[in-house]
Design a protein around this motif. Structure first.
Motif, PDB file in Angstrom:
ATOM      1  N   LYS A   1       0.831  -1.214   0.000  1.00 48.43           N
ATOM      2  CA  LYS A   1       0.000   0.000   0.000  1.00 48.43           C
ATOM      3  C   LYS A   1       0.860   1.256   0.000  1.00 48.43           C
ATOM      4  N   GLU A   2       2.044   1.153   0.591  1.00 48.30           N
ATOM      5  CA  GLU A   2       2.906   2.339   0.641  1.00 48.30           C
ATOM      6  C   GLU A   2       3.587   2.582  -0.706  1.00 48.30           C
ATOM      7  N   ILE A   3       4.069   1.530  -1.332  1.00 47.49           N
ATOM      8  CA  ILE A   3       4.858   1.684  -2.563  1.00 47.49           C
ATOM      9  C   ILE A   3       3.966   1.667  -3.811  1.00 47.49           C
ATOM     10  N   ILE A   4       2.959   0.815  -3.828  1.00 46.36           N
ATOM     11  CA  ILE A   4       2.113   0.696  -5.019  1.00 46.36           C
ATOM     12  C   ILE A   4       0.795   1.431  -4.846  1.00 46.36           C
ATOM     13  N   GLY A   5       0.087   1.185  -3.735  1.00 43.64           N
ATOM     14  CA  GLY A   5      -1.176   1.891  -3.508  1.00 43.64           C
ATOM     15  C   GLY A   5      -2.309   0.951  -3.171  1.00 43.64           C
ATOM     16  N   PRO A   6      -3.545   1.342  -3.507  1.00 38.57           N
ATOM     17  CA  PRO A   6      -4.715   0.566  -3.089  1.00 38.57           C
ATOM     18  C   PRO A   6      -4.829  -0.774  -3.808  1.00 38.57           C
ATOM     19  N   SER A   7      -5.585  -1.691  -3.200  1.00 41.86           N
ATOM     20  CA  SER A   7      -5.814  -2.985  -3.836  1.00 41.86           C
ATOM     21  C   SER A   7      -7.163  -3.025  -4.544  1.00 41.86           C
ATOM     22  N   VAL A   8      -8.068  -2.151  -4.159  1.00 40.64           N
ATOM     23  CA  VAL A   8      -9.379  -2.077  -4.818  1.00 40.64           C
ATOM     24  C   VAL A   8      -9.507  -0.691  -5.432  1.00 40.64           C
ATOM     25  N   TYR A   9      -9.737  -0.632  -6.721  1.00 38.70           N
ATOM     26  CA  TYR A   9      -9.863   0.657  -7.403  1.00 38.70           C
ATOM     27  C   TYR A   9     -10.475   0.423  -8.774  1.00 38.70           C
ATOM     28  N   TRP A  10     -10.785   1.505  -9.446  1.00 38.68           N
ATOM     29  CA  TRP A  10     -11.265   1.393 -10.822  1.00 38.68           C
ATOM     30  C   TRP A  10     -10.638   2.502 -11.651  1.00 38.68           C
ATOM     31  N   PHE A  11     -10.564   2.267 -12.937  1.00 38.69           N
ATOM     32  CA  PHE A  11     -10.093   3.328 -13.829  1.00 38.69           C
ATOM     33  C   PHE A  11     -10.873   3.266 -15.134  1.00 38.69           C
ATOM     34  N   GLU A  12     -10.794   4.387 -15.853  1.00 39.19           N
ATOM     35  CA  GLU A  12     -11.516   4.482 -17.122  1.00 39.19           C
ATOM     36  C   GLU A  12     -10.534   4.506 -18.268  1.00 39.19           C
ATOM     37  N   VAL A  13     -10.946   3.947 -19.380  1.00 43.21           N
ATOM     38  CA  VAL A  13     -10.216   4.142 -20.629  1.00 43.21           C
ATOM     39  C   VAL A  13     -11.166   4.939 -21.518  1.00 43.21           C
ATOM     40  N   ALA A  14     -10.800   6.187 -21.786  1.00 40.06           N
ATOM     41  CA  ALA A  14     -11.710   7.108 -22.485  1.00 40.06           C
ATOM     42  C   ALA A  14     -11.309   7.239 -23.945  1.00 40.06           C
ATOM     43  N   PHE A  15     -12.269   7.192 -24.826  1.00 39.02           N
ATOM     44  CA  PHE A  15     -12.047   7.403 -26.260  1.00 39.02           C
ATOM     45  C   PHE A  15     -13.112   8.383 -26.738  1.00 39.02           C
ATOM     46  N   PRO A  16     -12.971   8.922 -27.951  1.00 36.33           N
ATOM     47  CA  PRO A  16     -13.858  10.026 -28.357  1.00 36.33           C
ATOM     48  C   PRO A  16     -15.356   9.714 -28.223  1.00 36.33           C
ATOM     49  N   GLU A  17     -15.753   8.478 -28.487  1.00 33.01           N
ATOM     50  CA  GLU A  17     -17.201   8.183 -28.489  1.00 33.01           C
ATOM     51  C   GLU A  17     -17.701   7.649 -27.143  1.00 33.01           C
ATOM     52  N   GLY A  18     -16.831   7.384 -26.209  1.00 31.94           N
ATOM     53  CA  GLY A  18     -17.307   6.805 -24.947  1.00 31.94           C
ATOM     54  C   GLY A  18     -16.171   6.398 -24.039  1.00 31.94           C
ATOM     55  N   LYS A  19     -16.419   5.402 -23.206  1.00 31.69           N
ATOM     56  CA  LYS A  19     -15.379   4.975 -22.267  1.00 31.69           C
ATOM     57  C   LYS A  19     -15.617   3.530 -21.824  1.00 31.69           C
ATOM     58  N   ASP A  20     -14.543   2.871 -21.414  1.00 30.25           N
ATOM     59  CA  ASP A  20     -14.598   1.519 -20.868  1.00 30.25           C
ATOM     60  C   ASP A  20     -14.227   1.571 -19.384  1.00 30.25           C
ATOM     61  N   LEU A  21     -14.767   0.621 -18.640  1.00 31.68           N
ATOM     62  CA  LEU A  21     -14.558   0.579 -17.190  1.00 31.68           C
ATOM     63  C   LEU A  21     -13.684  -0.618 -16.820  1.00 31.68           C
ATOM     64  N   TYR A  22     -12.669  -0.383 -16.006  1.00 29.81           N
ATOM     65  CA  TYR A  22     -11.800  -1.448 -15.482  1.00 29.81           C
ATOM     66  C   TYR A  22     -11.890  -1.432 -13.956  1.00 29.81           C
ATOM     67  N   ILE A  23     -12.116  -2.611 -13.373  1.00 25.83           N
ATOM     68  CA  ILE A  23     -12.230  -2.702 -11.905  1.00 25.83           C
ATOM     69  C   ILE A  23     -11.187  -3.677 -11.378  1.00 25.83           C
ATOM     70  N   SER A  24     -10.370  -3.212 -10.440  1.00 25.22           N
ATOM     71  CA  SER A  24      -9.398  -4.092  -9.778  1.00 25.22           C
ATOM     72  C   SER A  24      -9.998  -4.587  -8.469  1.00 25.22           C
ATOM     73  N   LEU A  25     -10.082  -5.908  -8.325  1.00 21.08           N
ATOM     74  CA  LEU A  25     -10.624  -6.495  -7.093  1.00 21.08           C
ATOM     75  C   LEU A  25      -9.495  -7.043  -6.223  1.00 21.08           C
ATOM     76  N   ASP A  26      -9.724  -7.024  -4.929  1.00 22.09           N
ATOM     77  CA  ASP A  26      -8.780  -7.621  -3.974  1.00 22.09           C
ATOM     78  C   ASP A  26      -9.311  -9.010  -3.602  1.00 22.09           C
ATOM     79  N   THR A  27      -8.741 -10.043  -4.228  1.00 18.78           N
ATOM     80  CA  THR A  27      -9.146 -11.419  -3.930  1.00 18.78           C
ATOM     81  C   THR A  27      -7.976 -12.207  -3.341  1.00 18.78           C
ATOM     82  N   ALA A  28      -6.991 -11.478  -2.825  1.00 14.64           N
ATOM     83  CA  ALA A  28      -5.747 -12.115  -2.395  1.00 14.64           C
ATOM     84  C   ALA A  28      -5.944 -13.091  -1.238  1.00 14.64           C
TER      85      ALA A  28
END
Lengths: 218, 297
Positions: free
Chosen positions: B146-173
């Motif tokens: 968590k200190e060096i890399i960061g959170p284990s659960v998060y989401w990010f977007e990939v945006a393109f001119p017509e819309g966007k895609d959703l990416y979700i990182s889950l913590d299943t460790a």
């Protein structure tokens, strides 16, 4: 439902040596579903010297209905018994059907007992079908009060507690007791917990529950 | 079955031996050796506003690199090859590493060195998204992660001119999502899924147990797995990228593609990574094998 009716019919009509019927309730907490409660009917029937069948049905408020049957051929010897058993477990959770079939051996003695076997699981619904062909089931228990006739106290590690047939890396730890008030009627009480991630070597809490039952034997 | 029992026994012996070298955390067999998944989720929530890790801008058709289980110990030949390929590919948009970044806690700095951008060697400084794996938690490794890399659960977007895609990182460790993450995932997807073209879920622990390769590690409990695949199907998730098993698996259930990527660690027999091509109507996979004698340049 058919299995349940057969088991109940069998319980009523059999001239077995020792039979038991138990009405049980289970209440607990599960990280995926939150609080839950379950109602079950279990039987354990013996036919003659060698044949036994145990099983029953359970409905849980997580939306799961489970039917299970385990017929076995039992060989009794002076210090206990050894049996060969078949296992059929059907569960419906949400819109997914889950069917497991397997076979194994079981043993019981004054102080310890258990079972081990193989099962094949297939589950799915409208969205497709998934096969899990390589599962092992196992149970090991210790009787802590074998010298008392009407009172059992057991510590159990198992991945096949009745109605909970898990993947082999997902054991439950259970302490359970059964006390017979007289010749026929008894009460059972158990507490159990199931961790997740044990074989990941990063275990975490998954589920805990308490189970209560009223038993009738004849 | 006999083969499986033999395999389990040999793994048990290796585990016992390796625990003596501080490689495997045997205490983790029975209890969390650091923060459990509920705490990790809370801490992840507090690290990023709305748990959003960022936005990657692309054209509507794009490609990203993904690998799993580098298990960095002392060497990082294969992960270095992955890093060089990603950072010199003009068609790539970003990279994903699906957990077990390290073999055990003390190797996280070596891992960070293996995936860093080097202006002399690399043409593109792409983002790499990291997923938490069970090995990353050994000996309370979450403290470093968590200190060096960061959170284990998060989401990010990939945006393109017509819309966007959703990416979700889950913590299943730790083999379960836990209560809070499960509730968050359900509420987040129910409220937001409609705003995105594709939804791609990233997880370390794989959901299915379809072959014998899994005997050395665990999935989630069966009820949680079924509830999760039922929910992801209803939410019309396009792809679930998984690691943990070390062997490739690719199946579709309820119109969701579930893909396990084989390990990229230096010790594995057939290391691999994946290029994922995303377009309006489909998600395509292009497997990349690293030949046995390929050395990091």
């Amino acid at each position: 439902m058919i299995i349940t009716l057969l088991l109940v019919f069998g319980a009523i009509s059999s001239r077995a040596q020792e039979n038991e019927l138990m009405l049980g309730v289970r209440a607990g907490h599960n990280v995926a579903f939150g609080g839950f409660a379950a109602l079950s009917l279990e039987t354990n029937l013996t036919f003659g010297q060698c044949f036994n069948i145990r099983g029953g049905a359970q409905y849980s408020t997580i939306g799961k209905t489970t039917l299970e049957a385990r017929p076995s051929y039992v060989y009794n010897f002076s210090r206990g018994s050894l049996s060969v058993e078949a296992l059929i477990n059907y569960a419906r959770l949400s819109s997914t059907n889950n069917l497991a079939a397997g076979a194994g051996i079981a043993f019981s003695s004054k102080w310890v007992g258990g079972n081990a076997g193989y099962y094949y699981r297939v589950y799915g619904g409208a969205g497709g079908r998934v096969v899990e062909p390589f599962n092992i089931y196992y149970e090991l228990y210790a009787n802590l009060l074998p010298m008392i006739d009407n009172w059992d106290l057991q510590l159990v590690i198992t991945n096949n507690d009745i109605f909970e047939l898990e993947r082999h890396f997902q054991p439950s730890f259970i302490a359970q007791s059964r006390y017979y008030l007289g010749e026929h009627v008894g009460l059972s009480l158990g507490v159990g917990c199931k961790p997740a991630g044990m074989f990941n070597m990063s275990a975490d809490y998954y589920q805990s529950y308490i189970k209560l039952g009223v038993c009738y034997r004849w | 079955m006999l083969q499986m029992v033999k395999r389990l026994l040999s793994i048990a012996i290796c585990v016992a031996a390796m625990s003596g070298c501080n490689q495997l955390d045997l205490a983790g067999l029975v209890m969390p050796t650091g923060e459990g998944v509920e705490k990790r989720f809370e801490q992840s929530q507090s690290m990023k506003a709305d748990m959003k890790a960022g936005v990657v801008d692309v054209q509507s058709d794009y490609m990203f690199y993904v690998c799993a289980d580098p298990h960095i110990h002392t060497t990082y030949n294969n992960l270095g090859i992955f890093n060089n390929a990603l950072r010199n590919d003009s068609d790539a948009a970003f990279g994903v590493i699906l957990g077990d970044c390290t073999d055990t806690r003390s190797n996280l700095q070596t891992y960070m060195g293996a995936i860093k951008y080097n202006a002399v060697q690399h043409r593109y400084n792409y983002d790499i998204f990291h997923i938490l794996g069970n090995h990353d938690l050994f000996f309370n490794g979450w403290v470093d992660f968590k200190e060096i890399i960061g959170p284990s659960v998060y989401w990010f977007e990939v945006a393109f001119p017509e819309g966007k895609d959703l990416y979700i990182s889950l913590d299943t460790a730790t083999g379960t999502l836990g209560s809070k993450q499960t509730q968050w995932l359900k509420s987040f997807l129910i409220n937001n899924r409609h705003a995105y073209r594709h939804c791609i879920v990233l997880t370390h622990t794989n959901f299915f147990y379809t072959d014998r390769t899994q005997s050395s590690s665990g999935n989630m409990p069966i009820e949680e797995s079924i509830a999760l695949i039922d929910f992801l199907g209803k939410q019309k998730v396009s792809l679930v990228l998984q690691g943990h098993d070390h062997y490739r698996e690719d199946l579709t259930y309820d119109n969701v593609r579930y893909t396990v990527i084989g390990a990229i660690s230096d010790e594995i027999e057939a290391p691999e990574y994946l290029k994922v091509y995303v377009s309006s109507d489909k998600v395509d996979l292009d497997w990349q094998l690293i030949a046995e004698d390929t050395e990091l340049q």
